[in-house]
Motif scaffolding. Structure first.
Motif, PDB file in Angstrom:
ATOM      1  N   THR A 228      11.186  -3.111  12.103  1.00  0.00           N
ATOM      2  CA  THR A 228      10.068  -2.419  12.736  1.00  0.00           C
ATOM      3  C   THR A 228       9.338  -1.659  11.642  1.00  0.00           C
ATOM      4  OG1 THR A 228      11.125  -2.130  14.908  1.00  0.00           O
ATOM      5  CG2 THR A 228       9.394  -0.572  14.355  1.00  0.00           C
ATOM      6  N   GLY A 229       8.023  -1.804  11.614  1.00  0.00           N
ATOM      7  CA  GLY A 229       7.278  -1.061  10.597  1.00  0.00           C
ATOM      8  C   GLY A 229       5.796  -1.361  10.657  1.00  0.00           C
ATOM      9  N   THR A 230       5.089  -0.841   9.673  1.00  0.00           N
ATOM     10  CA  THR A 230       3.660  -1.102   9.586  1.00  0.00           C
ATOM     11  C   THR A 230       3.449  -2.589   9.290  1.00  0.00           C
ATOM     12  OG1 THR A 230       3.638  -0.733   7.212  1.00  0.00           O
ATOM     13  CG2 THR A 230       3.237   1.206   8.618  1.00  0.00           C
ATOM     14  N   PRO A 231       2.245  -3.100   9.554  1.00  0.00           N
ATOM     15  CA  PRO A 231       1.981  -4.505   9.223  1.00  0.00           C
ATOM     16  C   PRO A 231       2.309  -4.831   7.772  1.00  0.00           C
ATOM     17  CG  PRO A 231       0.235  -3.680  10.631  1.00  0.00           C
ATOM     18  CD  PRO A 231       1.127  -2.499  10.320  1.00  0.00           C
ATOM     19  N   ASP A 232       1.944  -3.949   6.851  1.00  0.00           N
ATOM     20  CA  ASP A 232       2.235  -4.220   5.436  1.00  0.00           C
ATOM     21  C   ASP A 232       3.730  -4.304   5.173  1.00  0.00           C
ATOM     22  OD1 ASP A 232      -0.339  -4.474   4.647  1.00  0.00           O
ATOM     23  OD2 ASP A 232      -0.542  -2.418   3.874  1.00  0.00           O
ATOM     24  N   ALA A 233       4.485  -3.367   5.774  1.00  0.00           N
ATOM     25  CA  ALA A 233       5.929  -3.353   5.553  1.00  0.00           C
ATOM     26  C   ALA A 233       6.576  -4.600   6.134  1.00  0.00           C
ATOM     27  CB  ALA A 233       6.540  -2.088   6.178  1.00  0.00           C
ATOM     28  N   VAL A 234       6.120  -4.987   7.330  1.00  0.00           N
ATOM     29  CA  VAL A 234       6.715  -6.160   7.988  1.00  0.00           C
ATOM     30  C   VAL A 234       6.337  -7.435   7.236  1.00  0.00           C
ATOM     31  CG1 VAL A 234       6.515  -7.576  10.078  1.00  0.00           C
ATOM     32  CG2 VAL A 234       6.996  -5.131  10.270  1.00  0.00           C
ATOM     33  N   ARG A 235       5.096  -7.472   6.774  1.00  0.00           N
ATOM     34  CA  ARG A 235       4.623  -8.657   6.042  1.00  0.00           C
ATOM     35  C   ARG A 235       5.455  -8.897   4.787  1.00  0.00           C
ATOM     36  NH1 ARG A 235      -0.553  -7.220   5.516  1.00  0.00           N
ATOM     37  NH2 ARG A 235      -1.568  -8.582   7.028  1.00  0.00           N
ATOM     38  N   SER A 236       5.897  -7.827   4.146  1.00  0.00           N
ATOM     39  CA  SER A 236       6.610  -7.993   2.876  1.00  0.00           C
ATOM     40  C   SER A 236       8.136  -7.935   3.038  1.00  0.00           C
ATOM     41  CB  SER A 236       6.145  -6.925   1.873  1.00  0.00           C
ATOM     42  OG  SER A 236       6.328  -5.643   2.424  1.00  0.00           O
ATOM     43  N   ASP A 237       8.611  -7.893   4.295  1.00  0.00           N
ATOM     44  CA  ASP A 237      10.050  -7.810   4.552  1.00  0.00           C
ATOM     45  C   ASP A 237      10.680  -9.193   4.374  1.00  0.00           C
ATOM     46  OD1 ASP A 237      12.048  -5.857   6.575  1.00  0.00           O
ATOM     47  OD2 ASP A 237      12.511  -7.998   6.296  1.00  0.00           O
ATOM     48  N   ALA A 238      11.640  -9.268   3.469  1.00  0.00           N
ATOM     49  CA  ALA A 238      12.220 -10.574   3.137  1.00  0.00           C
ATOM     50  C   ALA A 238      12.912 -11.218   4.339  1.00  0.00           C
ATOM     51  CB  ALA A 238      13.209 -10.408   1.982  1.00  0.00           C
ATOM     52  N   ALA A 239      13.637 -10.399   5.113  1.00  0.00           N
ATOM     53  CA  ALA A 239      14.357 -10.948   6.273  1.00  0.00           C
ATOM     54  C   ALA A 239      13.372 -11.490   7.308  1.00  0.00           C
ATOM     55  CB  ALA A 239      15.242  -9.871   6.895  1.00  0.00           C
ATOM     56  N   VAL A 240      12.260 -10.788   7.475  1.00  0.00           N
ATOM     57  CA  VAL A 240      11.246 -11.234   8.436  1.00  0.00           C
ATOM     58  C   VAL A 240      10.622 -12.542   7.979  1.00  0.00           C
ATOM     59  CG1 VAL A 240       8.989 -10.692   9.447  1.00  0.00           C
ATOM     60  CG2 VAL A 240      10.741  -8.898   9.265  1.00  0.00           C
ATOM     61  N   ARG A 241      10.338 -12.619   6.706  1.00  0.00           N
ATOM     62  CA  ARG A 241       9.719 -13.855   6.193  1.00  0.00           C
ATOM     63  C   ARG A 241      10.671 -15.034   6.359  1.00  0.00           C
ATOM     64  NH1 ARG A 241       4.896 -12.296   3.846  1.00  0.00           N
ATOM     65  NH2 ARG A 241       4.369 -14.483   3.644  1.00  0.00           N
ATOM     66  N   ALA A 242      11.942 -14.767   6.110  1.00  0.00           N
ATOM     67  CA  ALA A 242      12.922 -15.837   6.210  1.00  0.00           C
ATOM     68  C   ALA A 242      13.101 -16.283   7.661  1.00  0.00           C
ATOM     69  CB  ALA A 242      14.256 -15.367   5.641  1.00  0.00           C
ATOM     70  N   ALA A 243      13.122 -15.309   8.589  1.00  0.00           N
ATOM     71  CA  ALA A 243      13.444 -15.634   9.978  1.00  0.00           C
ATOM     72  C   ALA A 243      12.245 -16.105  10.769  1.00  0.00           C
ATOM     73  CB  ALA A 243      14.050 -14.406  10.669  1.00  0.00           C
ATOM     74  N   TYR A 244      11.049 -15.658  10.384  1.00  0.00           N
ATOM     75  CA  TYR A 244       9.933 -15.935  11.279  1.00  0.00           C
ATOM     76  C   TYR A 244       8.614 -16.225  10.579  1.00  0.00           C
ATOM     77  CZ  TYR A 244       6.525 -15.345  15.035  1.00  0.00           C
ATOM     78  OH  TYR A 244       5.489 -15.523  15.904  1.00  0.00           O
ATOM     79  N   LEU A 245       8.155 -15.300   9.764  1.00  0.00           N
ATOM     80  CA  LEU A 245       6.761 -15.388   9.336  1.00  0.00           C
ATOM     81  C   LEU A 245       6.494 -16.500   8.348  1.00  0.00           C
ATOM     82  CD1 LEU A 245       5.482 -11.723   8.917  1.00  0.00           C
ATOM     83  CD2 LEU A 245       4.801 -13.401  10.642  1.00  0.00           C
ATOM     84  N   GLY A 246       7.457 -16.773   7.472  1.00  0.00           N
ATOM     85  CA  GLY A 246       7.174 -17.759   6.432  1.00  0.00           C
ATOM     86  C   GLY A 246       5.918 -17.358   5.690  1.00  0.00           C
ATOM     87  N   ASP A 247       4.962 -18.263   5.635  1.00  0.00           N
ATOM     88  CA  ASP A 247       3.704 -17.958   4.957  1.00  0.00           C
ATOM     89  C   ASP A 247       2.577 -17.646   5.931  1.00  0.00           C
ATOM     90  OD1 ASP A 247       4.794 -18.311   2.405  1.00  0.00           O
ATOM     91  OD2 ASP A 247       4.599 -20.500   2.601  1.00  0.00           O
ATOM     92  N   ALA A 248       2.937 -17.330   7.193  1.00  0.00           N
ATOM     93  CA  ALA A 248       1.908 -17.192   8.232  1.00  0.00           C
ATOM     94  C   ALA A 248       1.117 -15.900   8.122  1.00  0.00           C
ATOM     95  CB  ALA A 248       2.554 -17.287   9.626  1.00  0.00           C
ATOM     96  N   ALA A 249       1.632 -14.901   7.424  1.00  0.00           N
ATOM     97  CA  ALA A 249       0.893 -13.637   7.360  1.00  0.00           C
ATOM     98  C   ALA A 249       1.059 -12.987   6.004  1.00  0.00           C
ATOM     99  CB  ALA A 249       1.378 -12.690   8.441  1.00  0.00           C
TER     100      ALA A 249
END
Ligand SMILES: Nc1ncnc2c1ncn2[C@@H]1O[C@H](COP(=O)(O)OP(=O)(O)OP(=O)(O)O)[C@@H](O)[C@H]1O
Ligand SMILES: [Mg+2]
Length: 249
Positions: A228-249
């Motif tokens: 949970t965090g600001t858009p910038d924090a979530v965008r750069s979160d490694a676990a989030v990128r791995a689990a969901y965002l990939g290169d989408a944001a």
């Protein structure tokens, strides 16, 4: 920091042997647009359903306006300003656009809970349905039967109904689903203009819209909040990128 409008603590929900909401804790602050994102089947709609009161959690509690509403039925939560837009809104096609908005305003006035009380709120409850139509760009269509509206105008009426209810918190589960690009942009613009008037929980797969609108984002994966965090924090979160965002944001 001001007390959260909504606080969810340890919320857990199982469907048979499947844990769909797994010890979810999050809060929504006054005026905040809090997005909940995550893969298909992550449990986003199930979470929204428990907040609105459509589903009962198996464990945990839901605090709204400082009160424990975990046991309160959906209609009582709605009367107290916990509004859900787009999926449960029922437009009555035979009634005029204005009558539809006015009904929503009246329904909200049945709230018997005083925890949001006070003179200022009393005034807010009396906001004319017509003003809500103006804000949604539908004033010119006030007298038209709602059934005659175009798809895009119906979406605008759904927003007007939510506005007429003077929500204390608005839950939005994929408000842009099924809309074209232009209609989707209109909804984003409307949500942006509503931002700050009341807090919103936005579930949406359109990452462009989420990152443009959200103050904070919670990422739900397999029923658990992984960040949970600001858009910038979530965008750069490694676990989030791995689990969901990939290169989408
Ligand atoms: N009433 C139900 N009974 C049994 N399983 C359910 C029920 N509702 C949802 N599920 C399951 O719970 C999980 C979470 O579903 P949910 O609809 O909350 O996901 P979601 O994050 O909203 O997905 P989407 O992004 O596709 O809308 C899924 O595995 C779904 O199949
Ligand atoms: Mg869903």
């Amino acid at each position: 920091m001001a007390d959260p409008v909504l606080r969810i603590e340890g919320l857990t929900k199982n469907f048979g042997g499947l844990r769909v909401t797994d010890d979810v804790t999050l809060d929504v602050r006054p005026g905040e647009l809090h997005a909940v994102i995550g893969p298909n089947g992550a449990g986003k709609t199930t979470l929204i359903n428990q907040i609105s009161g459509l589903l009962s959690p198996d464990a945990g509690r839901i605090m709204f306006g400082g009160e424990d509403v975990t046991a309160l039925p959906i209609n009582k939560r709605a009367e107290c300003g916990l509004a859900r837009s787009f999926q449960i809104t029922s437009i009555l096609p035979g009634f005029s656009v204005l009558e539809n908005a006015a009904r929503a305003e009246q329904a909200q006035q049945g709230c018997s809970y005083s925890f949001f009380g006070g003179a200022a709120d009393e005034e807010a409850l009396n906001m004319p349905a017509y003003a809500a139509l103006m804000q949604a760009g539908l004033a010119e269509r006030a007298a038209v039967p709602a059934g005659e509206l175009s798809h895009g105008e119906k979406r605008a009426l759904e927003l007007a109904i939510a506005l007429a209810m003077e929500p204390k918190l608005l839950l939005l589960d994929e408000p842009m689903a099924g809309t074209g690009r232009e209609e989707g942009e209109r909804i984003v613009a409307a949500l942006r203009s509503l931002k700050g008037r009341f807090p919103m929980v936005l579930v949406e797969h359109d990452m462009h819209a989420v990152f443009a609108l959200a103050d904070r984002i919670s990422v739900l994966v397999e029923g658990r909040i992984i960040a949970t965090g600001t858009p910038d924090a979530v965008r750069s979160d490694a676990a989030v990128r791995a689990a969901y965002l990939g290169d989408a944001a």
